[in-house]
Design a protein around this motif. Structure first.
Motif, PDB file in Angstrom:
ATOM      1  N   UNK B 211     100.463   5.921  24.185  1.00  0.00           N
ATOM      2  CA  UNK B 211     100.095   7.126  23.438  1.00  0.00           C
ATOM      3  C   UNK B 211     100.754   7.130  22.064  1.00  0.00           C
ATOM      4  N   UNK B 212     102.075   6.804  22.059  1.00  0.00           N
ATOM      5  CA  UNK B 212     102.784   6.808  20.768  1.00  0.00           C
ATOM      6  C   UNK B 212     102.144   5.804  19.817  1.00  0.00           C
ATOM      7  N   UNK B 266      88.963   0.545  19.480  1.00  0.00           N
ATOM      8  CA  UNK B 266      87.946   0.146  20.445  1.00  0.00           C
ATOM      9  C   UNK B 266      88.035  -1.323  20.849  1.00  0.00           C
ATOM     10  N   UNK B 267      88.709  -2.136  20.055  1.00  0.00           N
ATOM     11  CA  UNK B 267      88.814  -3.527  20.474  1.00  0.00           C
ATOM     12  C   UNK B 267      90.185  -3.803  21.083  1.00  0.00           C
ATOM     13  N   UNK B 268      91.247  -3.306  20.420  1.00  0.00           N
ATOM     14  CA  UNK B 268      92.579  -3.579  20.947  1.00  0.00           C
ATOM     15  C   UNK B 268      92.828  -2.735  22.199  1.00  0.00           C
ATOM     16  N   UNK B 275      90.298   6.856  26.330  1.00  0.00           N
ATOM     17  CA  UNK B 275      89.695   8.080  26.856  1.00  0.00           C
ATOM     18  C   UNK B 275      90.625   8.790  27.837  1.00  0.00           C
ATOM     19  N   UNK B 276      91.764   8.170  28.179  1.00  0.00           N
ATOM     20  CA  UNK B 276      92.728   8.881  29.026  1.00  0.00           C
ATOM     21  C   UNK B 276      93.534   9.893  28.237  1.00  0.00           C
ATOM     22  N   UNK B 280      90.665  11.068  20.934  1.00  0.00           N
ATOM     23  CA  UNK B 280      89.361  11.112  20.269  1.00  0.00           C
ATOM     24  C   UNK B 280      88.974  12.530  19.908  1.00  0.00           C
ATOM     25  N   UNK B 281      89.359  13.497  20.770  1.00  0.00           N
ATOM     26  CA  UNK B 281      89.054  14.887  20.440  1.00  0.00           C
ATOM     27  C   UNK B 281      89.774  15.306  19.165  1.00  0.00           C
TER      28      UNK B 281
END
Lengths: 484, 488
Positions: B211-212, B266-268, B275-276, B280-281
């Motif tokens: 996340x970080x 989207x690639x790494x 999406x977890x 993106x929101x």
């Protein structure tokens, strides 16, 4: 010959207006001949193609399912295109004289011819996307006509016109996106694209219809989105006449007919009650337009509010969803086009010869300009709906349609509004003929022949449409039969 | 095959030629050298796009070292198209500046072209590379080059703008570097493909680290690509540079960073991992805020170049919006918008540049009636403005249409309102410029028709750009389909 010939009446005006912009004409007469021959030639092209080809279609270019410039000639399109081309010829001749005192004539005629092409493209647009493209272009190409005089007031009105139009177009875009996400098809098909699809989400469908209706309703001067129309009266008279008669407001009405009967279809609309909520807005439009017209002192503004209320009739005919009402609506679209352009031409002729704009000023003008004012009076009687003038026929069908849908309220509203129409138009006629000083200098002072002739011919058409409505009526009946 | 080395070749070619420029004393030579090298690069990029179209994506090992150890370039059809757009827009902008740069600045002409070549080379590097650390190096190179270009006029406001840009940019690169450090410590790799494979296995154990890292990359690259609340450097930097530089900075530089962000997300990491988290929101909300606020701020501006600069903030908002939707169509449209906006915005900046150059005015109020004096330039501007507003068939409309469809697909119906509001707001500041310059009695009084028109040969690059804008709009289906096929 392939079907692409049908593109000629749409694209010839574009080409011609570009040429018009580039050629330097030696005299005004030469330019006028050029403009006149473009417009008449285009009318002949149109006639020829309709006569030779009948109903045909062409995909100009198709990128994918939605990005598809598709034109189709159908009966409703022919009606609208013929109406536009005919009135364009009258307006062209009228403008040759009228525009001499407005100046910047060349710019006027360039955009004037360009708009003709766009209007015919709108008539023959075969799907909602194509329609939308030319609908946006219509706003852009009429904008220079509205702000023709270039004064601060004109620019302000032009801004208002743009904001309203683009606001409406944005709503239309939203409706289109939502529609496309459901149906994946935006082609205009009689009885609509939904006829084979079972729709369970009727609320979404209803909101799409409302969004599209209000979006297009902005151009059709639906109350409370009508206020751009009276402001746009700063435009030169031929422009106002065209805006009212065919080009802009009728494009909005035409769009609503297309969306209601060719996208949704009357069955679907009945199922989702699409007409119910809309008819309140329309009743409001009819009454408020008439009431506001009563207060206008400026002649053109009074006519503008009258348009608001008359458009309400047409829309009412469209949303009642029965055959008689639709016939009445479309017939009134035609009749109102001729009557309103005639009324505007008369108002313009008065302004051109005497410089008078308000109703108070034109007292006794009937003695100075008897022909013009007689034509004005005939148009007035037609609009009120006194038989045998043409307004009567369309109102008759509208009333019959109202009764067919078991709704006496509509008929009452029609009657009240006819009374109001009389109340705001007859005083003009009375002022012109019966008021004013007796000892006024009674030399006749008619406008030049190229203005007077269109007025007289239009009056003749209005009278003939009233006396012999059958040809047009049968044609409209044949349209209505296929879509209701 | 030699074509496989073409992407690397363009980067190296641009770098090497730029370093030879100081050897020549005459500015004219560096000017021509820059134009020629950029045109050759565009031709090479075109060849690679065609090659990729028929033979599939290129993985190129630099120095024949295999992947985890050596640097790898990965050029699929998306990278190829973006590379082509970058080189061709840069070529046209330099072509334009060959006639006009001397009129806005007197010295350091040669240095300007040197920086441009370095900048374009490093941007291509960011787009092509498949190695995170390599990307960081290119980010730093491009930042320095971009700052050099902003400051090149050597006026007070340029130095101020460049400092602002430099400080915020370095902050951004610092965050990116920290992100790379974090990700290296948990995966032990720098190659994007390898990191992805590792992350799939271990992300469960390192949820907070992931996340970080994600936040660090998003904010770091967000600063550089003017994500809404971090855009403050942009209007100053873009509005004070020469026209061709504004076109490149706004059209290309921003896009390279946002494209890197797309690659990283989207690639790494991959959609499965991101999406977890509500990341993106967040991007969607910031993108929407940018779409609205960028336009609102643009309405408040009095200087035409600042109007267009703020409009860039709004348009970058669209790209973030597409990323934030998190579905395939949204992402494809974000990339399409990168291409469309690169062309449209450079058209706008170049046409405005020539207006300012010919009239000497940059205030909106002084530009009234200019349409009569320079009708051709103003018509080009009008087409660009129409695309921004969303008149059908132009790329701006295509983007809006598909963004809207993508939001319906993602079930985010309310966000449709953002798109519509933003296009209305766009109309609100672009139309008055167009209207006041073409129409109005007071505006046109005393203006002489065509009096300040630019010679046509100087307008050719801008006309070519306009043509490209049309083509991108008309052939949108082919481009979007190609992008969708190659999505990660």
């Amino acid at each position: 010959m392939s079907n692409t010939v049908m593109l000629i009446p749409m694209f010839f005006p574009f080409l011609a207006s570009t040429l018009l912009g580039m050629i330097k004409f030696a005299t005004k007469e030469k330019r006028n001949i050029f403009v006149a021959s473009i417009i008449i030639a285009n009318f002949l092209f149109l006639l020829l193609i309709i006569y030779l080809k009948g109903t045909i279609d062409v995909h100009l270019f198709m990128v994918n399912n939605f990005l598809d410039l598709y034109f189709k000639i159908d009966k409703l399109g022919i009606l609208f295109a013929m109406l536009a081309s005919t009135l364009w010829i009258f307006t062209a001749f009228y403008s040759f004289s009228y525009m001499t005192h407005e100046g910047k004539e060349k710019r006027f005629f360039v955009f004037f011819t360009f708009t003709l092409g766009i209007t015919i493209s709108i008539a023959f647009a075969g799907n909602l996307f194509t329609f939308y493209v030319f609908y946006e272009l219509l706003t852009l190409s009429t904008f220079p006509l509205v702000i023709h005089s270039g004064t601060r007031e004109a620019l302000e009105s032009g801004k208002k016109y743009l904001i309203y139009s683009f606001g409406g177009a944005t709503l239309v875009l939203l409706g289109m996106i939502l529609l496309f996400s459901i149906s994946q098809d935006m082609t205009f098909i009689p009885n609509g694209v939904f006829r084979n699809i079972f729709i369970d989400n009727s609320k979404l469908l209803l909101s799409i219809y409302m969004i599209l209706f209000i979006g297009f309703g902005v151009k059709a001067a639906l109350v409370p989105f009508h206020s751009w129309l009276p402001s746009a009266m700063v435009a030169p008279t031929p422009v106002s006449a065209l805006l009212h008669a065919v080009a802009v407001v009728k494009a909005g009405v035409f769009a609503i007919i297309r969306v209601s009967y060719y996208i949704f279809g009357s069955k679907t609309l009945e199922n989702i009650n699409g007409n119910l909520y809309i008819s309140f807005l329309i009743i409001f439009t009819i009454l408020l337009g008439s009431l506001l017209a009563l207060h206008q002192e400026n002649l053109k503004k009074r006519l503008a509010y009258s348009t608001v209320s008359q458009l309400g009739y047409i829309l009412l005919g469209v949303v009642l969803l029965n055959e008689n009402a639709l016939i009445g609506g479309i017939l009134h679209l035609v009749n109102h086009a001729f009557i309103k352009i005639l009324l505007f031409f008369c108002a313009g002729a008065i302004y051109f010869t005497t410089g008078k704009k308000t109703i108070g000023e034109i007292k006794g003008i009937g003695k100075k300009m008897p022909i013009t004012m007689w034509c004005f009076a005939i148009a007035t009687f037609s609009l009120i709906g006194i038989p045998p003038a043409n307004g009567f026929v369309s109102k008759w069908y509208l009333a019959a349609g109202g009764l067919n849908s078991n709704n006496v309220l509509f008929v009452i509203i029609l009657l009240v509004s006819a009374f109001l129409t009389a109340a705001y138009l007859l005083p003009i006629v009375i002022a012109a003929f019966f008021q004013g000083d007796k000892d006024i200098n009674n030399t006749e002072n008619e406008p030049p022949l190229s203005m007077l002739l269109p007025i007289i011919l239009l009056t003749a058409i209005v009278v003939l449409l009233g006396l012999f409505p059958n040809h047009v009526l049968n044609y409209i009946e044949s349209i209505a039969k296929t879509i209701v | 095959m030699i074509i496989k080395s073409f992407p690397l070749l363009t980067i190296i070619f641009l770098f090497i030629t730029s370093f030879t420029m100081p050897l020549f004393k005459k500015d004219v030579i560096s000017k021509r050298l820059s134009f020629i090298t950029l045109s050759i690069s565009s031709v090479i990029s075109l060849i690679s796009v065609i090659y990729i179209k028929f033979n599939g994506e290129i993985y190129y090992r630099v120095g024949h070292w295999d992947a985890p150890w050596g640097i790898e370039l990965h050029v699929g059809i998306i990278e190829g198209i973006i590379g082509l757009v970058f080189t061709s827009v840069a070529t046209l902008a330099i072509w334009y500046s060959m006639f006009s740069l001397e009129r806005s600045m007197k010295e350091r002409i040669g240095f300007y072209y040197l920086l441009i070549n370095i900048l374009i080379g490093s941007l291509l590097g960011i787009v092509y590379t498949n190695d995170l650390f390599n990307a960081f190096v290119f980010i730093e190179v491009s930042t320095i080059a971009a700052c050099g270009i902003v400051v090149i006029k050597n006026k007070k406001e340029n130095i101020k703008a460049a400092l602002k840009y430099l400080i915020l940019s370095i902050l951004g690169s610092g965050l990116v570097l920290m992100g790379i450090a974090f990700i290296y410590s948990i995966t032990g790799n720098l190659n994007m493909t390898f990191i992805h494979n590792e992350l799939i296995k271990i992300h469960g154990q390192y949820q907070s680290t992931v996340l970080i890292t994600l936040v660090l990359f998003t904010i770091g690259l967000g600063v550089k690509s003017a994500m809404f609340p971090l855009h403050t450097w942009l209007p100053d930097a873009h509005s004070n540079s020469p026209a061709s530089a504004s076109a490149i900075l706004s059209g290309l530089v921003l896009k390279a960073y946002v494209f890197l962000l797309i690659k990283i997300l989207f690639r790494v990491f991959g959609l499965e991992i991101i999406s977890q988290y509500p990341l993106l929101d967040l991007i969607l909300i910031l993108g929407s805020a940018g779409m609205i606020m960028g336009s609102v701020l643009a309405i408040l501006q009095r200087n035409i170049k600042r109007v267009i600069a703020y409009s860039s903030v709004a348009q970058m908002g669209y790209i973030f919006y597409g990323i934030g939707l998190g579905n395939e169509l949204g992402l494809a449209m974000a990339i399409y918008h990168i291409i469309g906006h690169a062309l449209t915005k450079s058209t706008l900046f170049l046409s405005v540049g020539s207006i300012i150059e010919q009239t000497g005015n940059h205030k909106l109020t002084d530009l009234r009636g200019v349409g009569k004096e320079m009708p051709v330039t103003l018509s080009i501007f009008t087409i660009g403005a129409f695309s921004m507003v969303g008149i059908p068939i132009l790329p701006g409309f295509i983007s809006k249409w598909y963004f809207a469809l993508a939001s319906i697909e993602a079930g985010k119906l309310l966000y449709l309102g953002v798109i519509l509001a933003s296009s209305l707001l766009n109309a609100l500041y672009y139309f008055p410029i167009v209207i006041n310059s073409f129409f109005g009695e007071e505006n046109l009084k005393g203006r002489v028709y065509m009096s300040k028109n630019k010679p046509l040969k100087e307008l050719v690059p801008v006309l070519v750009l306009t043509l490209l804008v049309f083509l991108i709009g008309i052939f949108n289906k082919g481009i979007i389909d190609a992008i969708r096929l190659d999505l990660f």
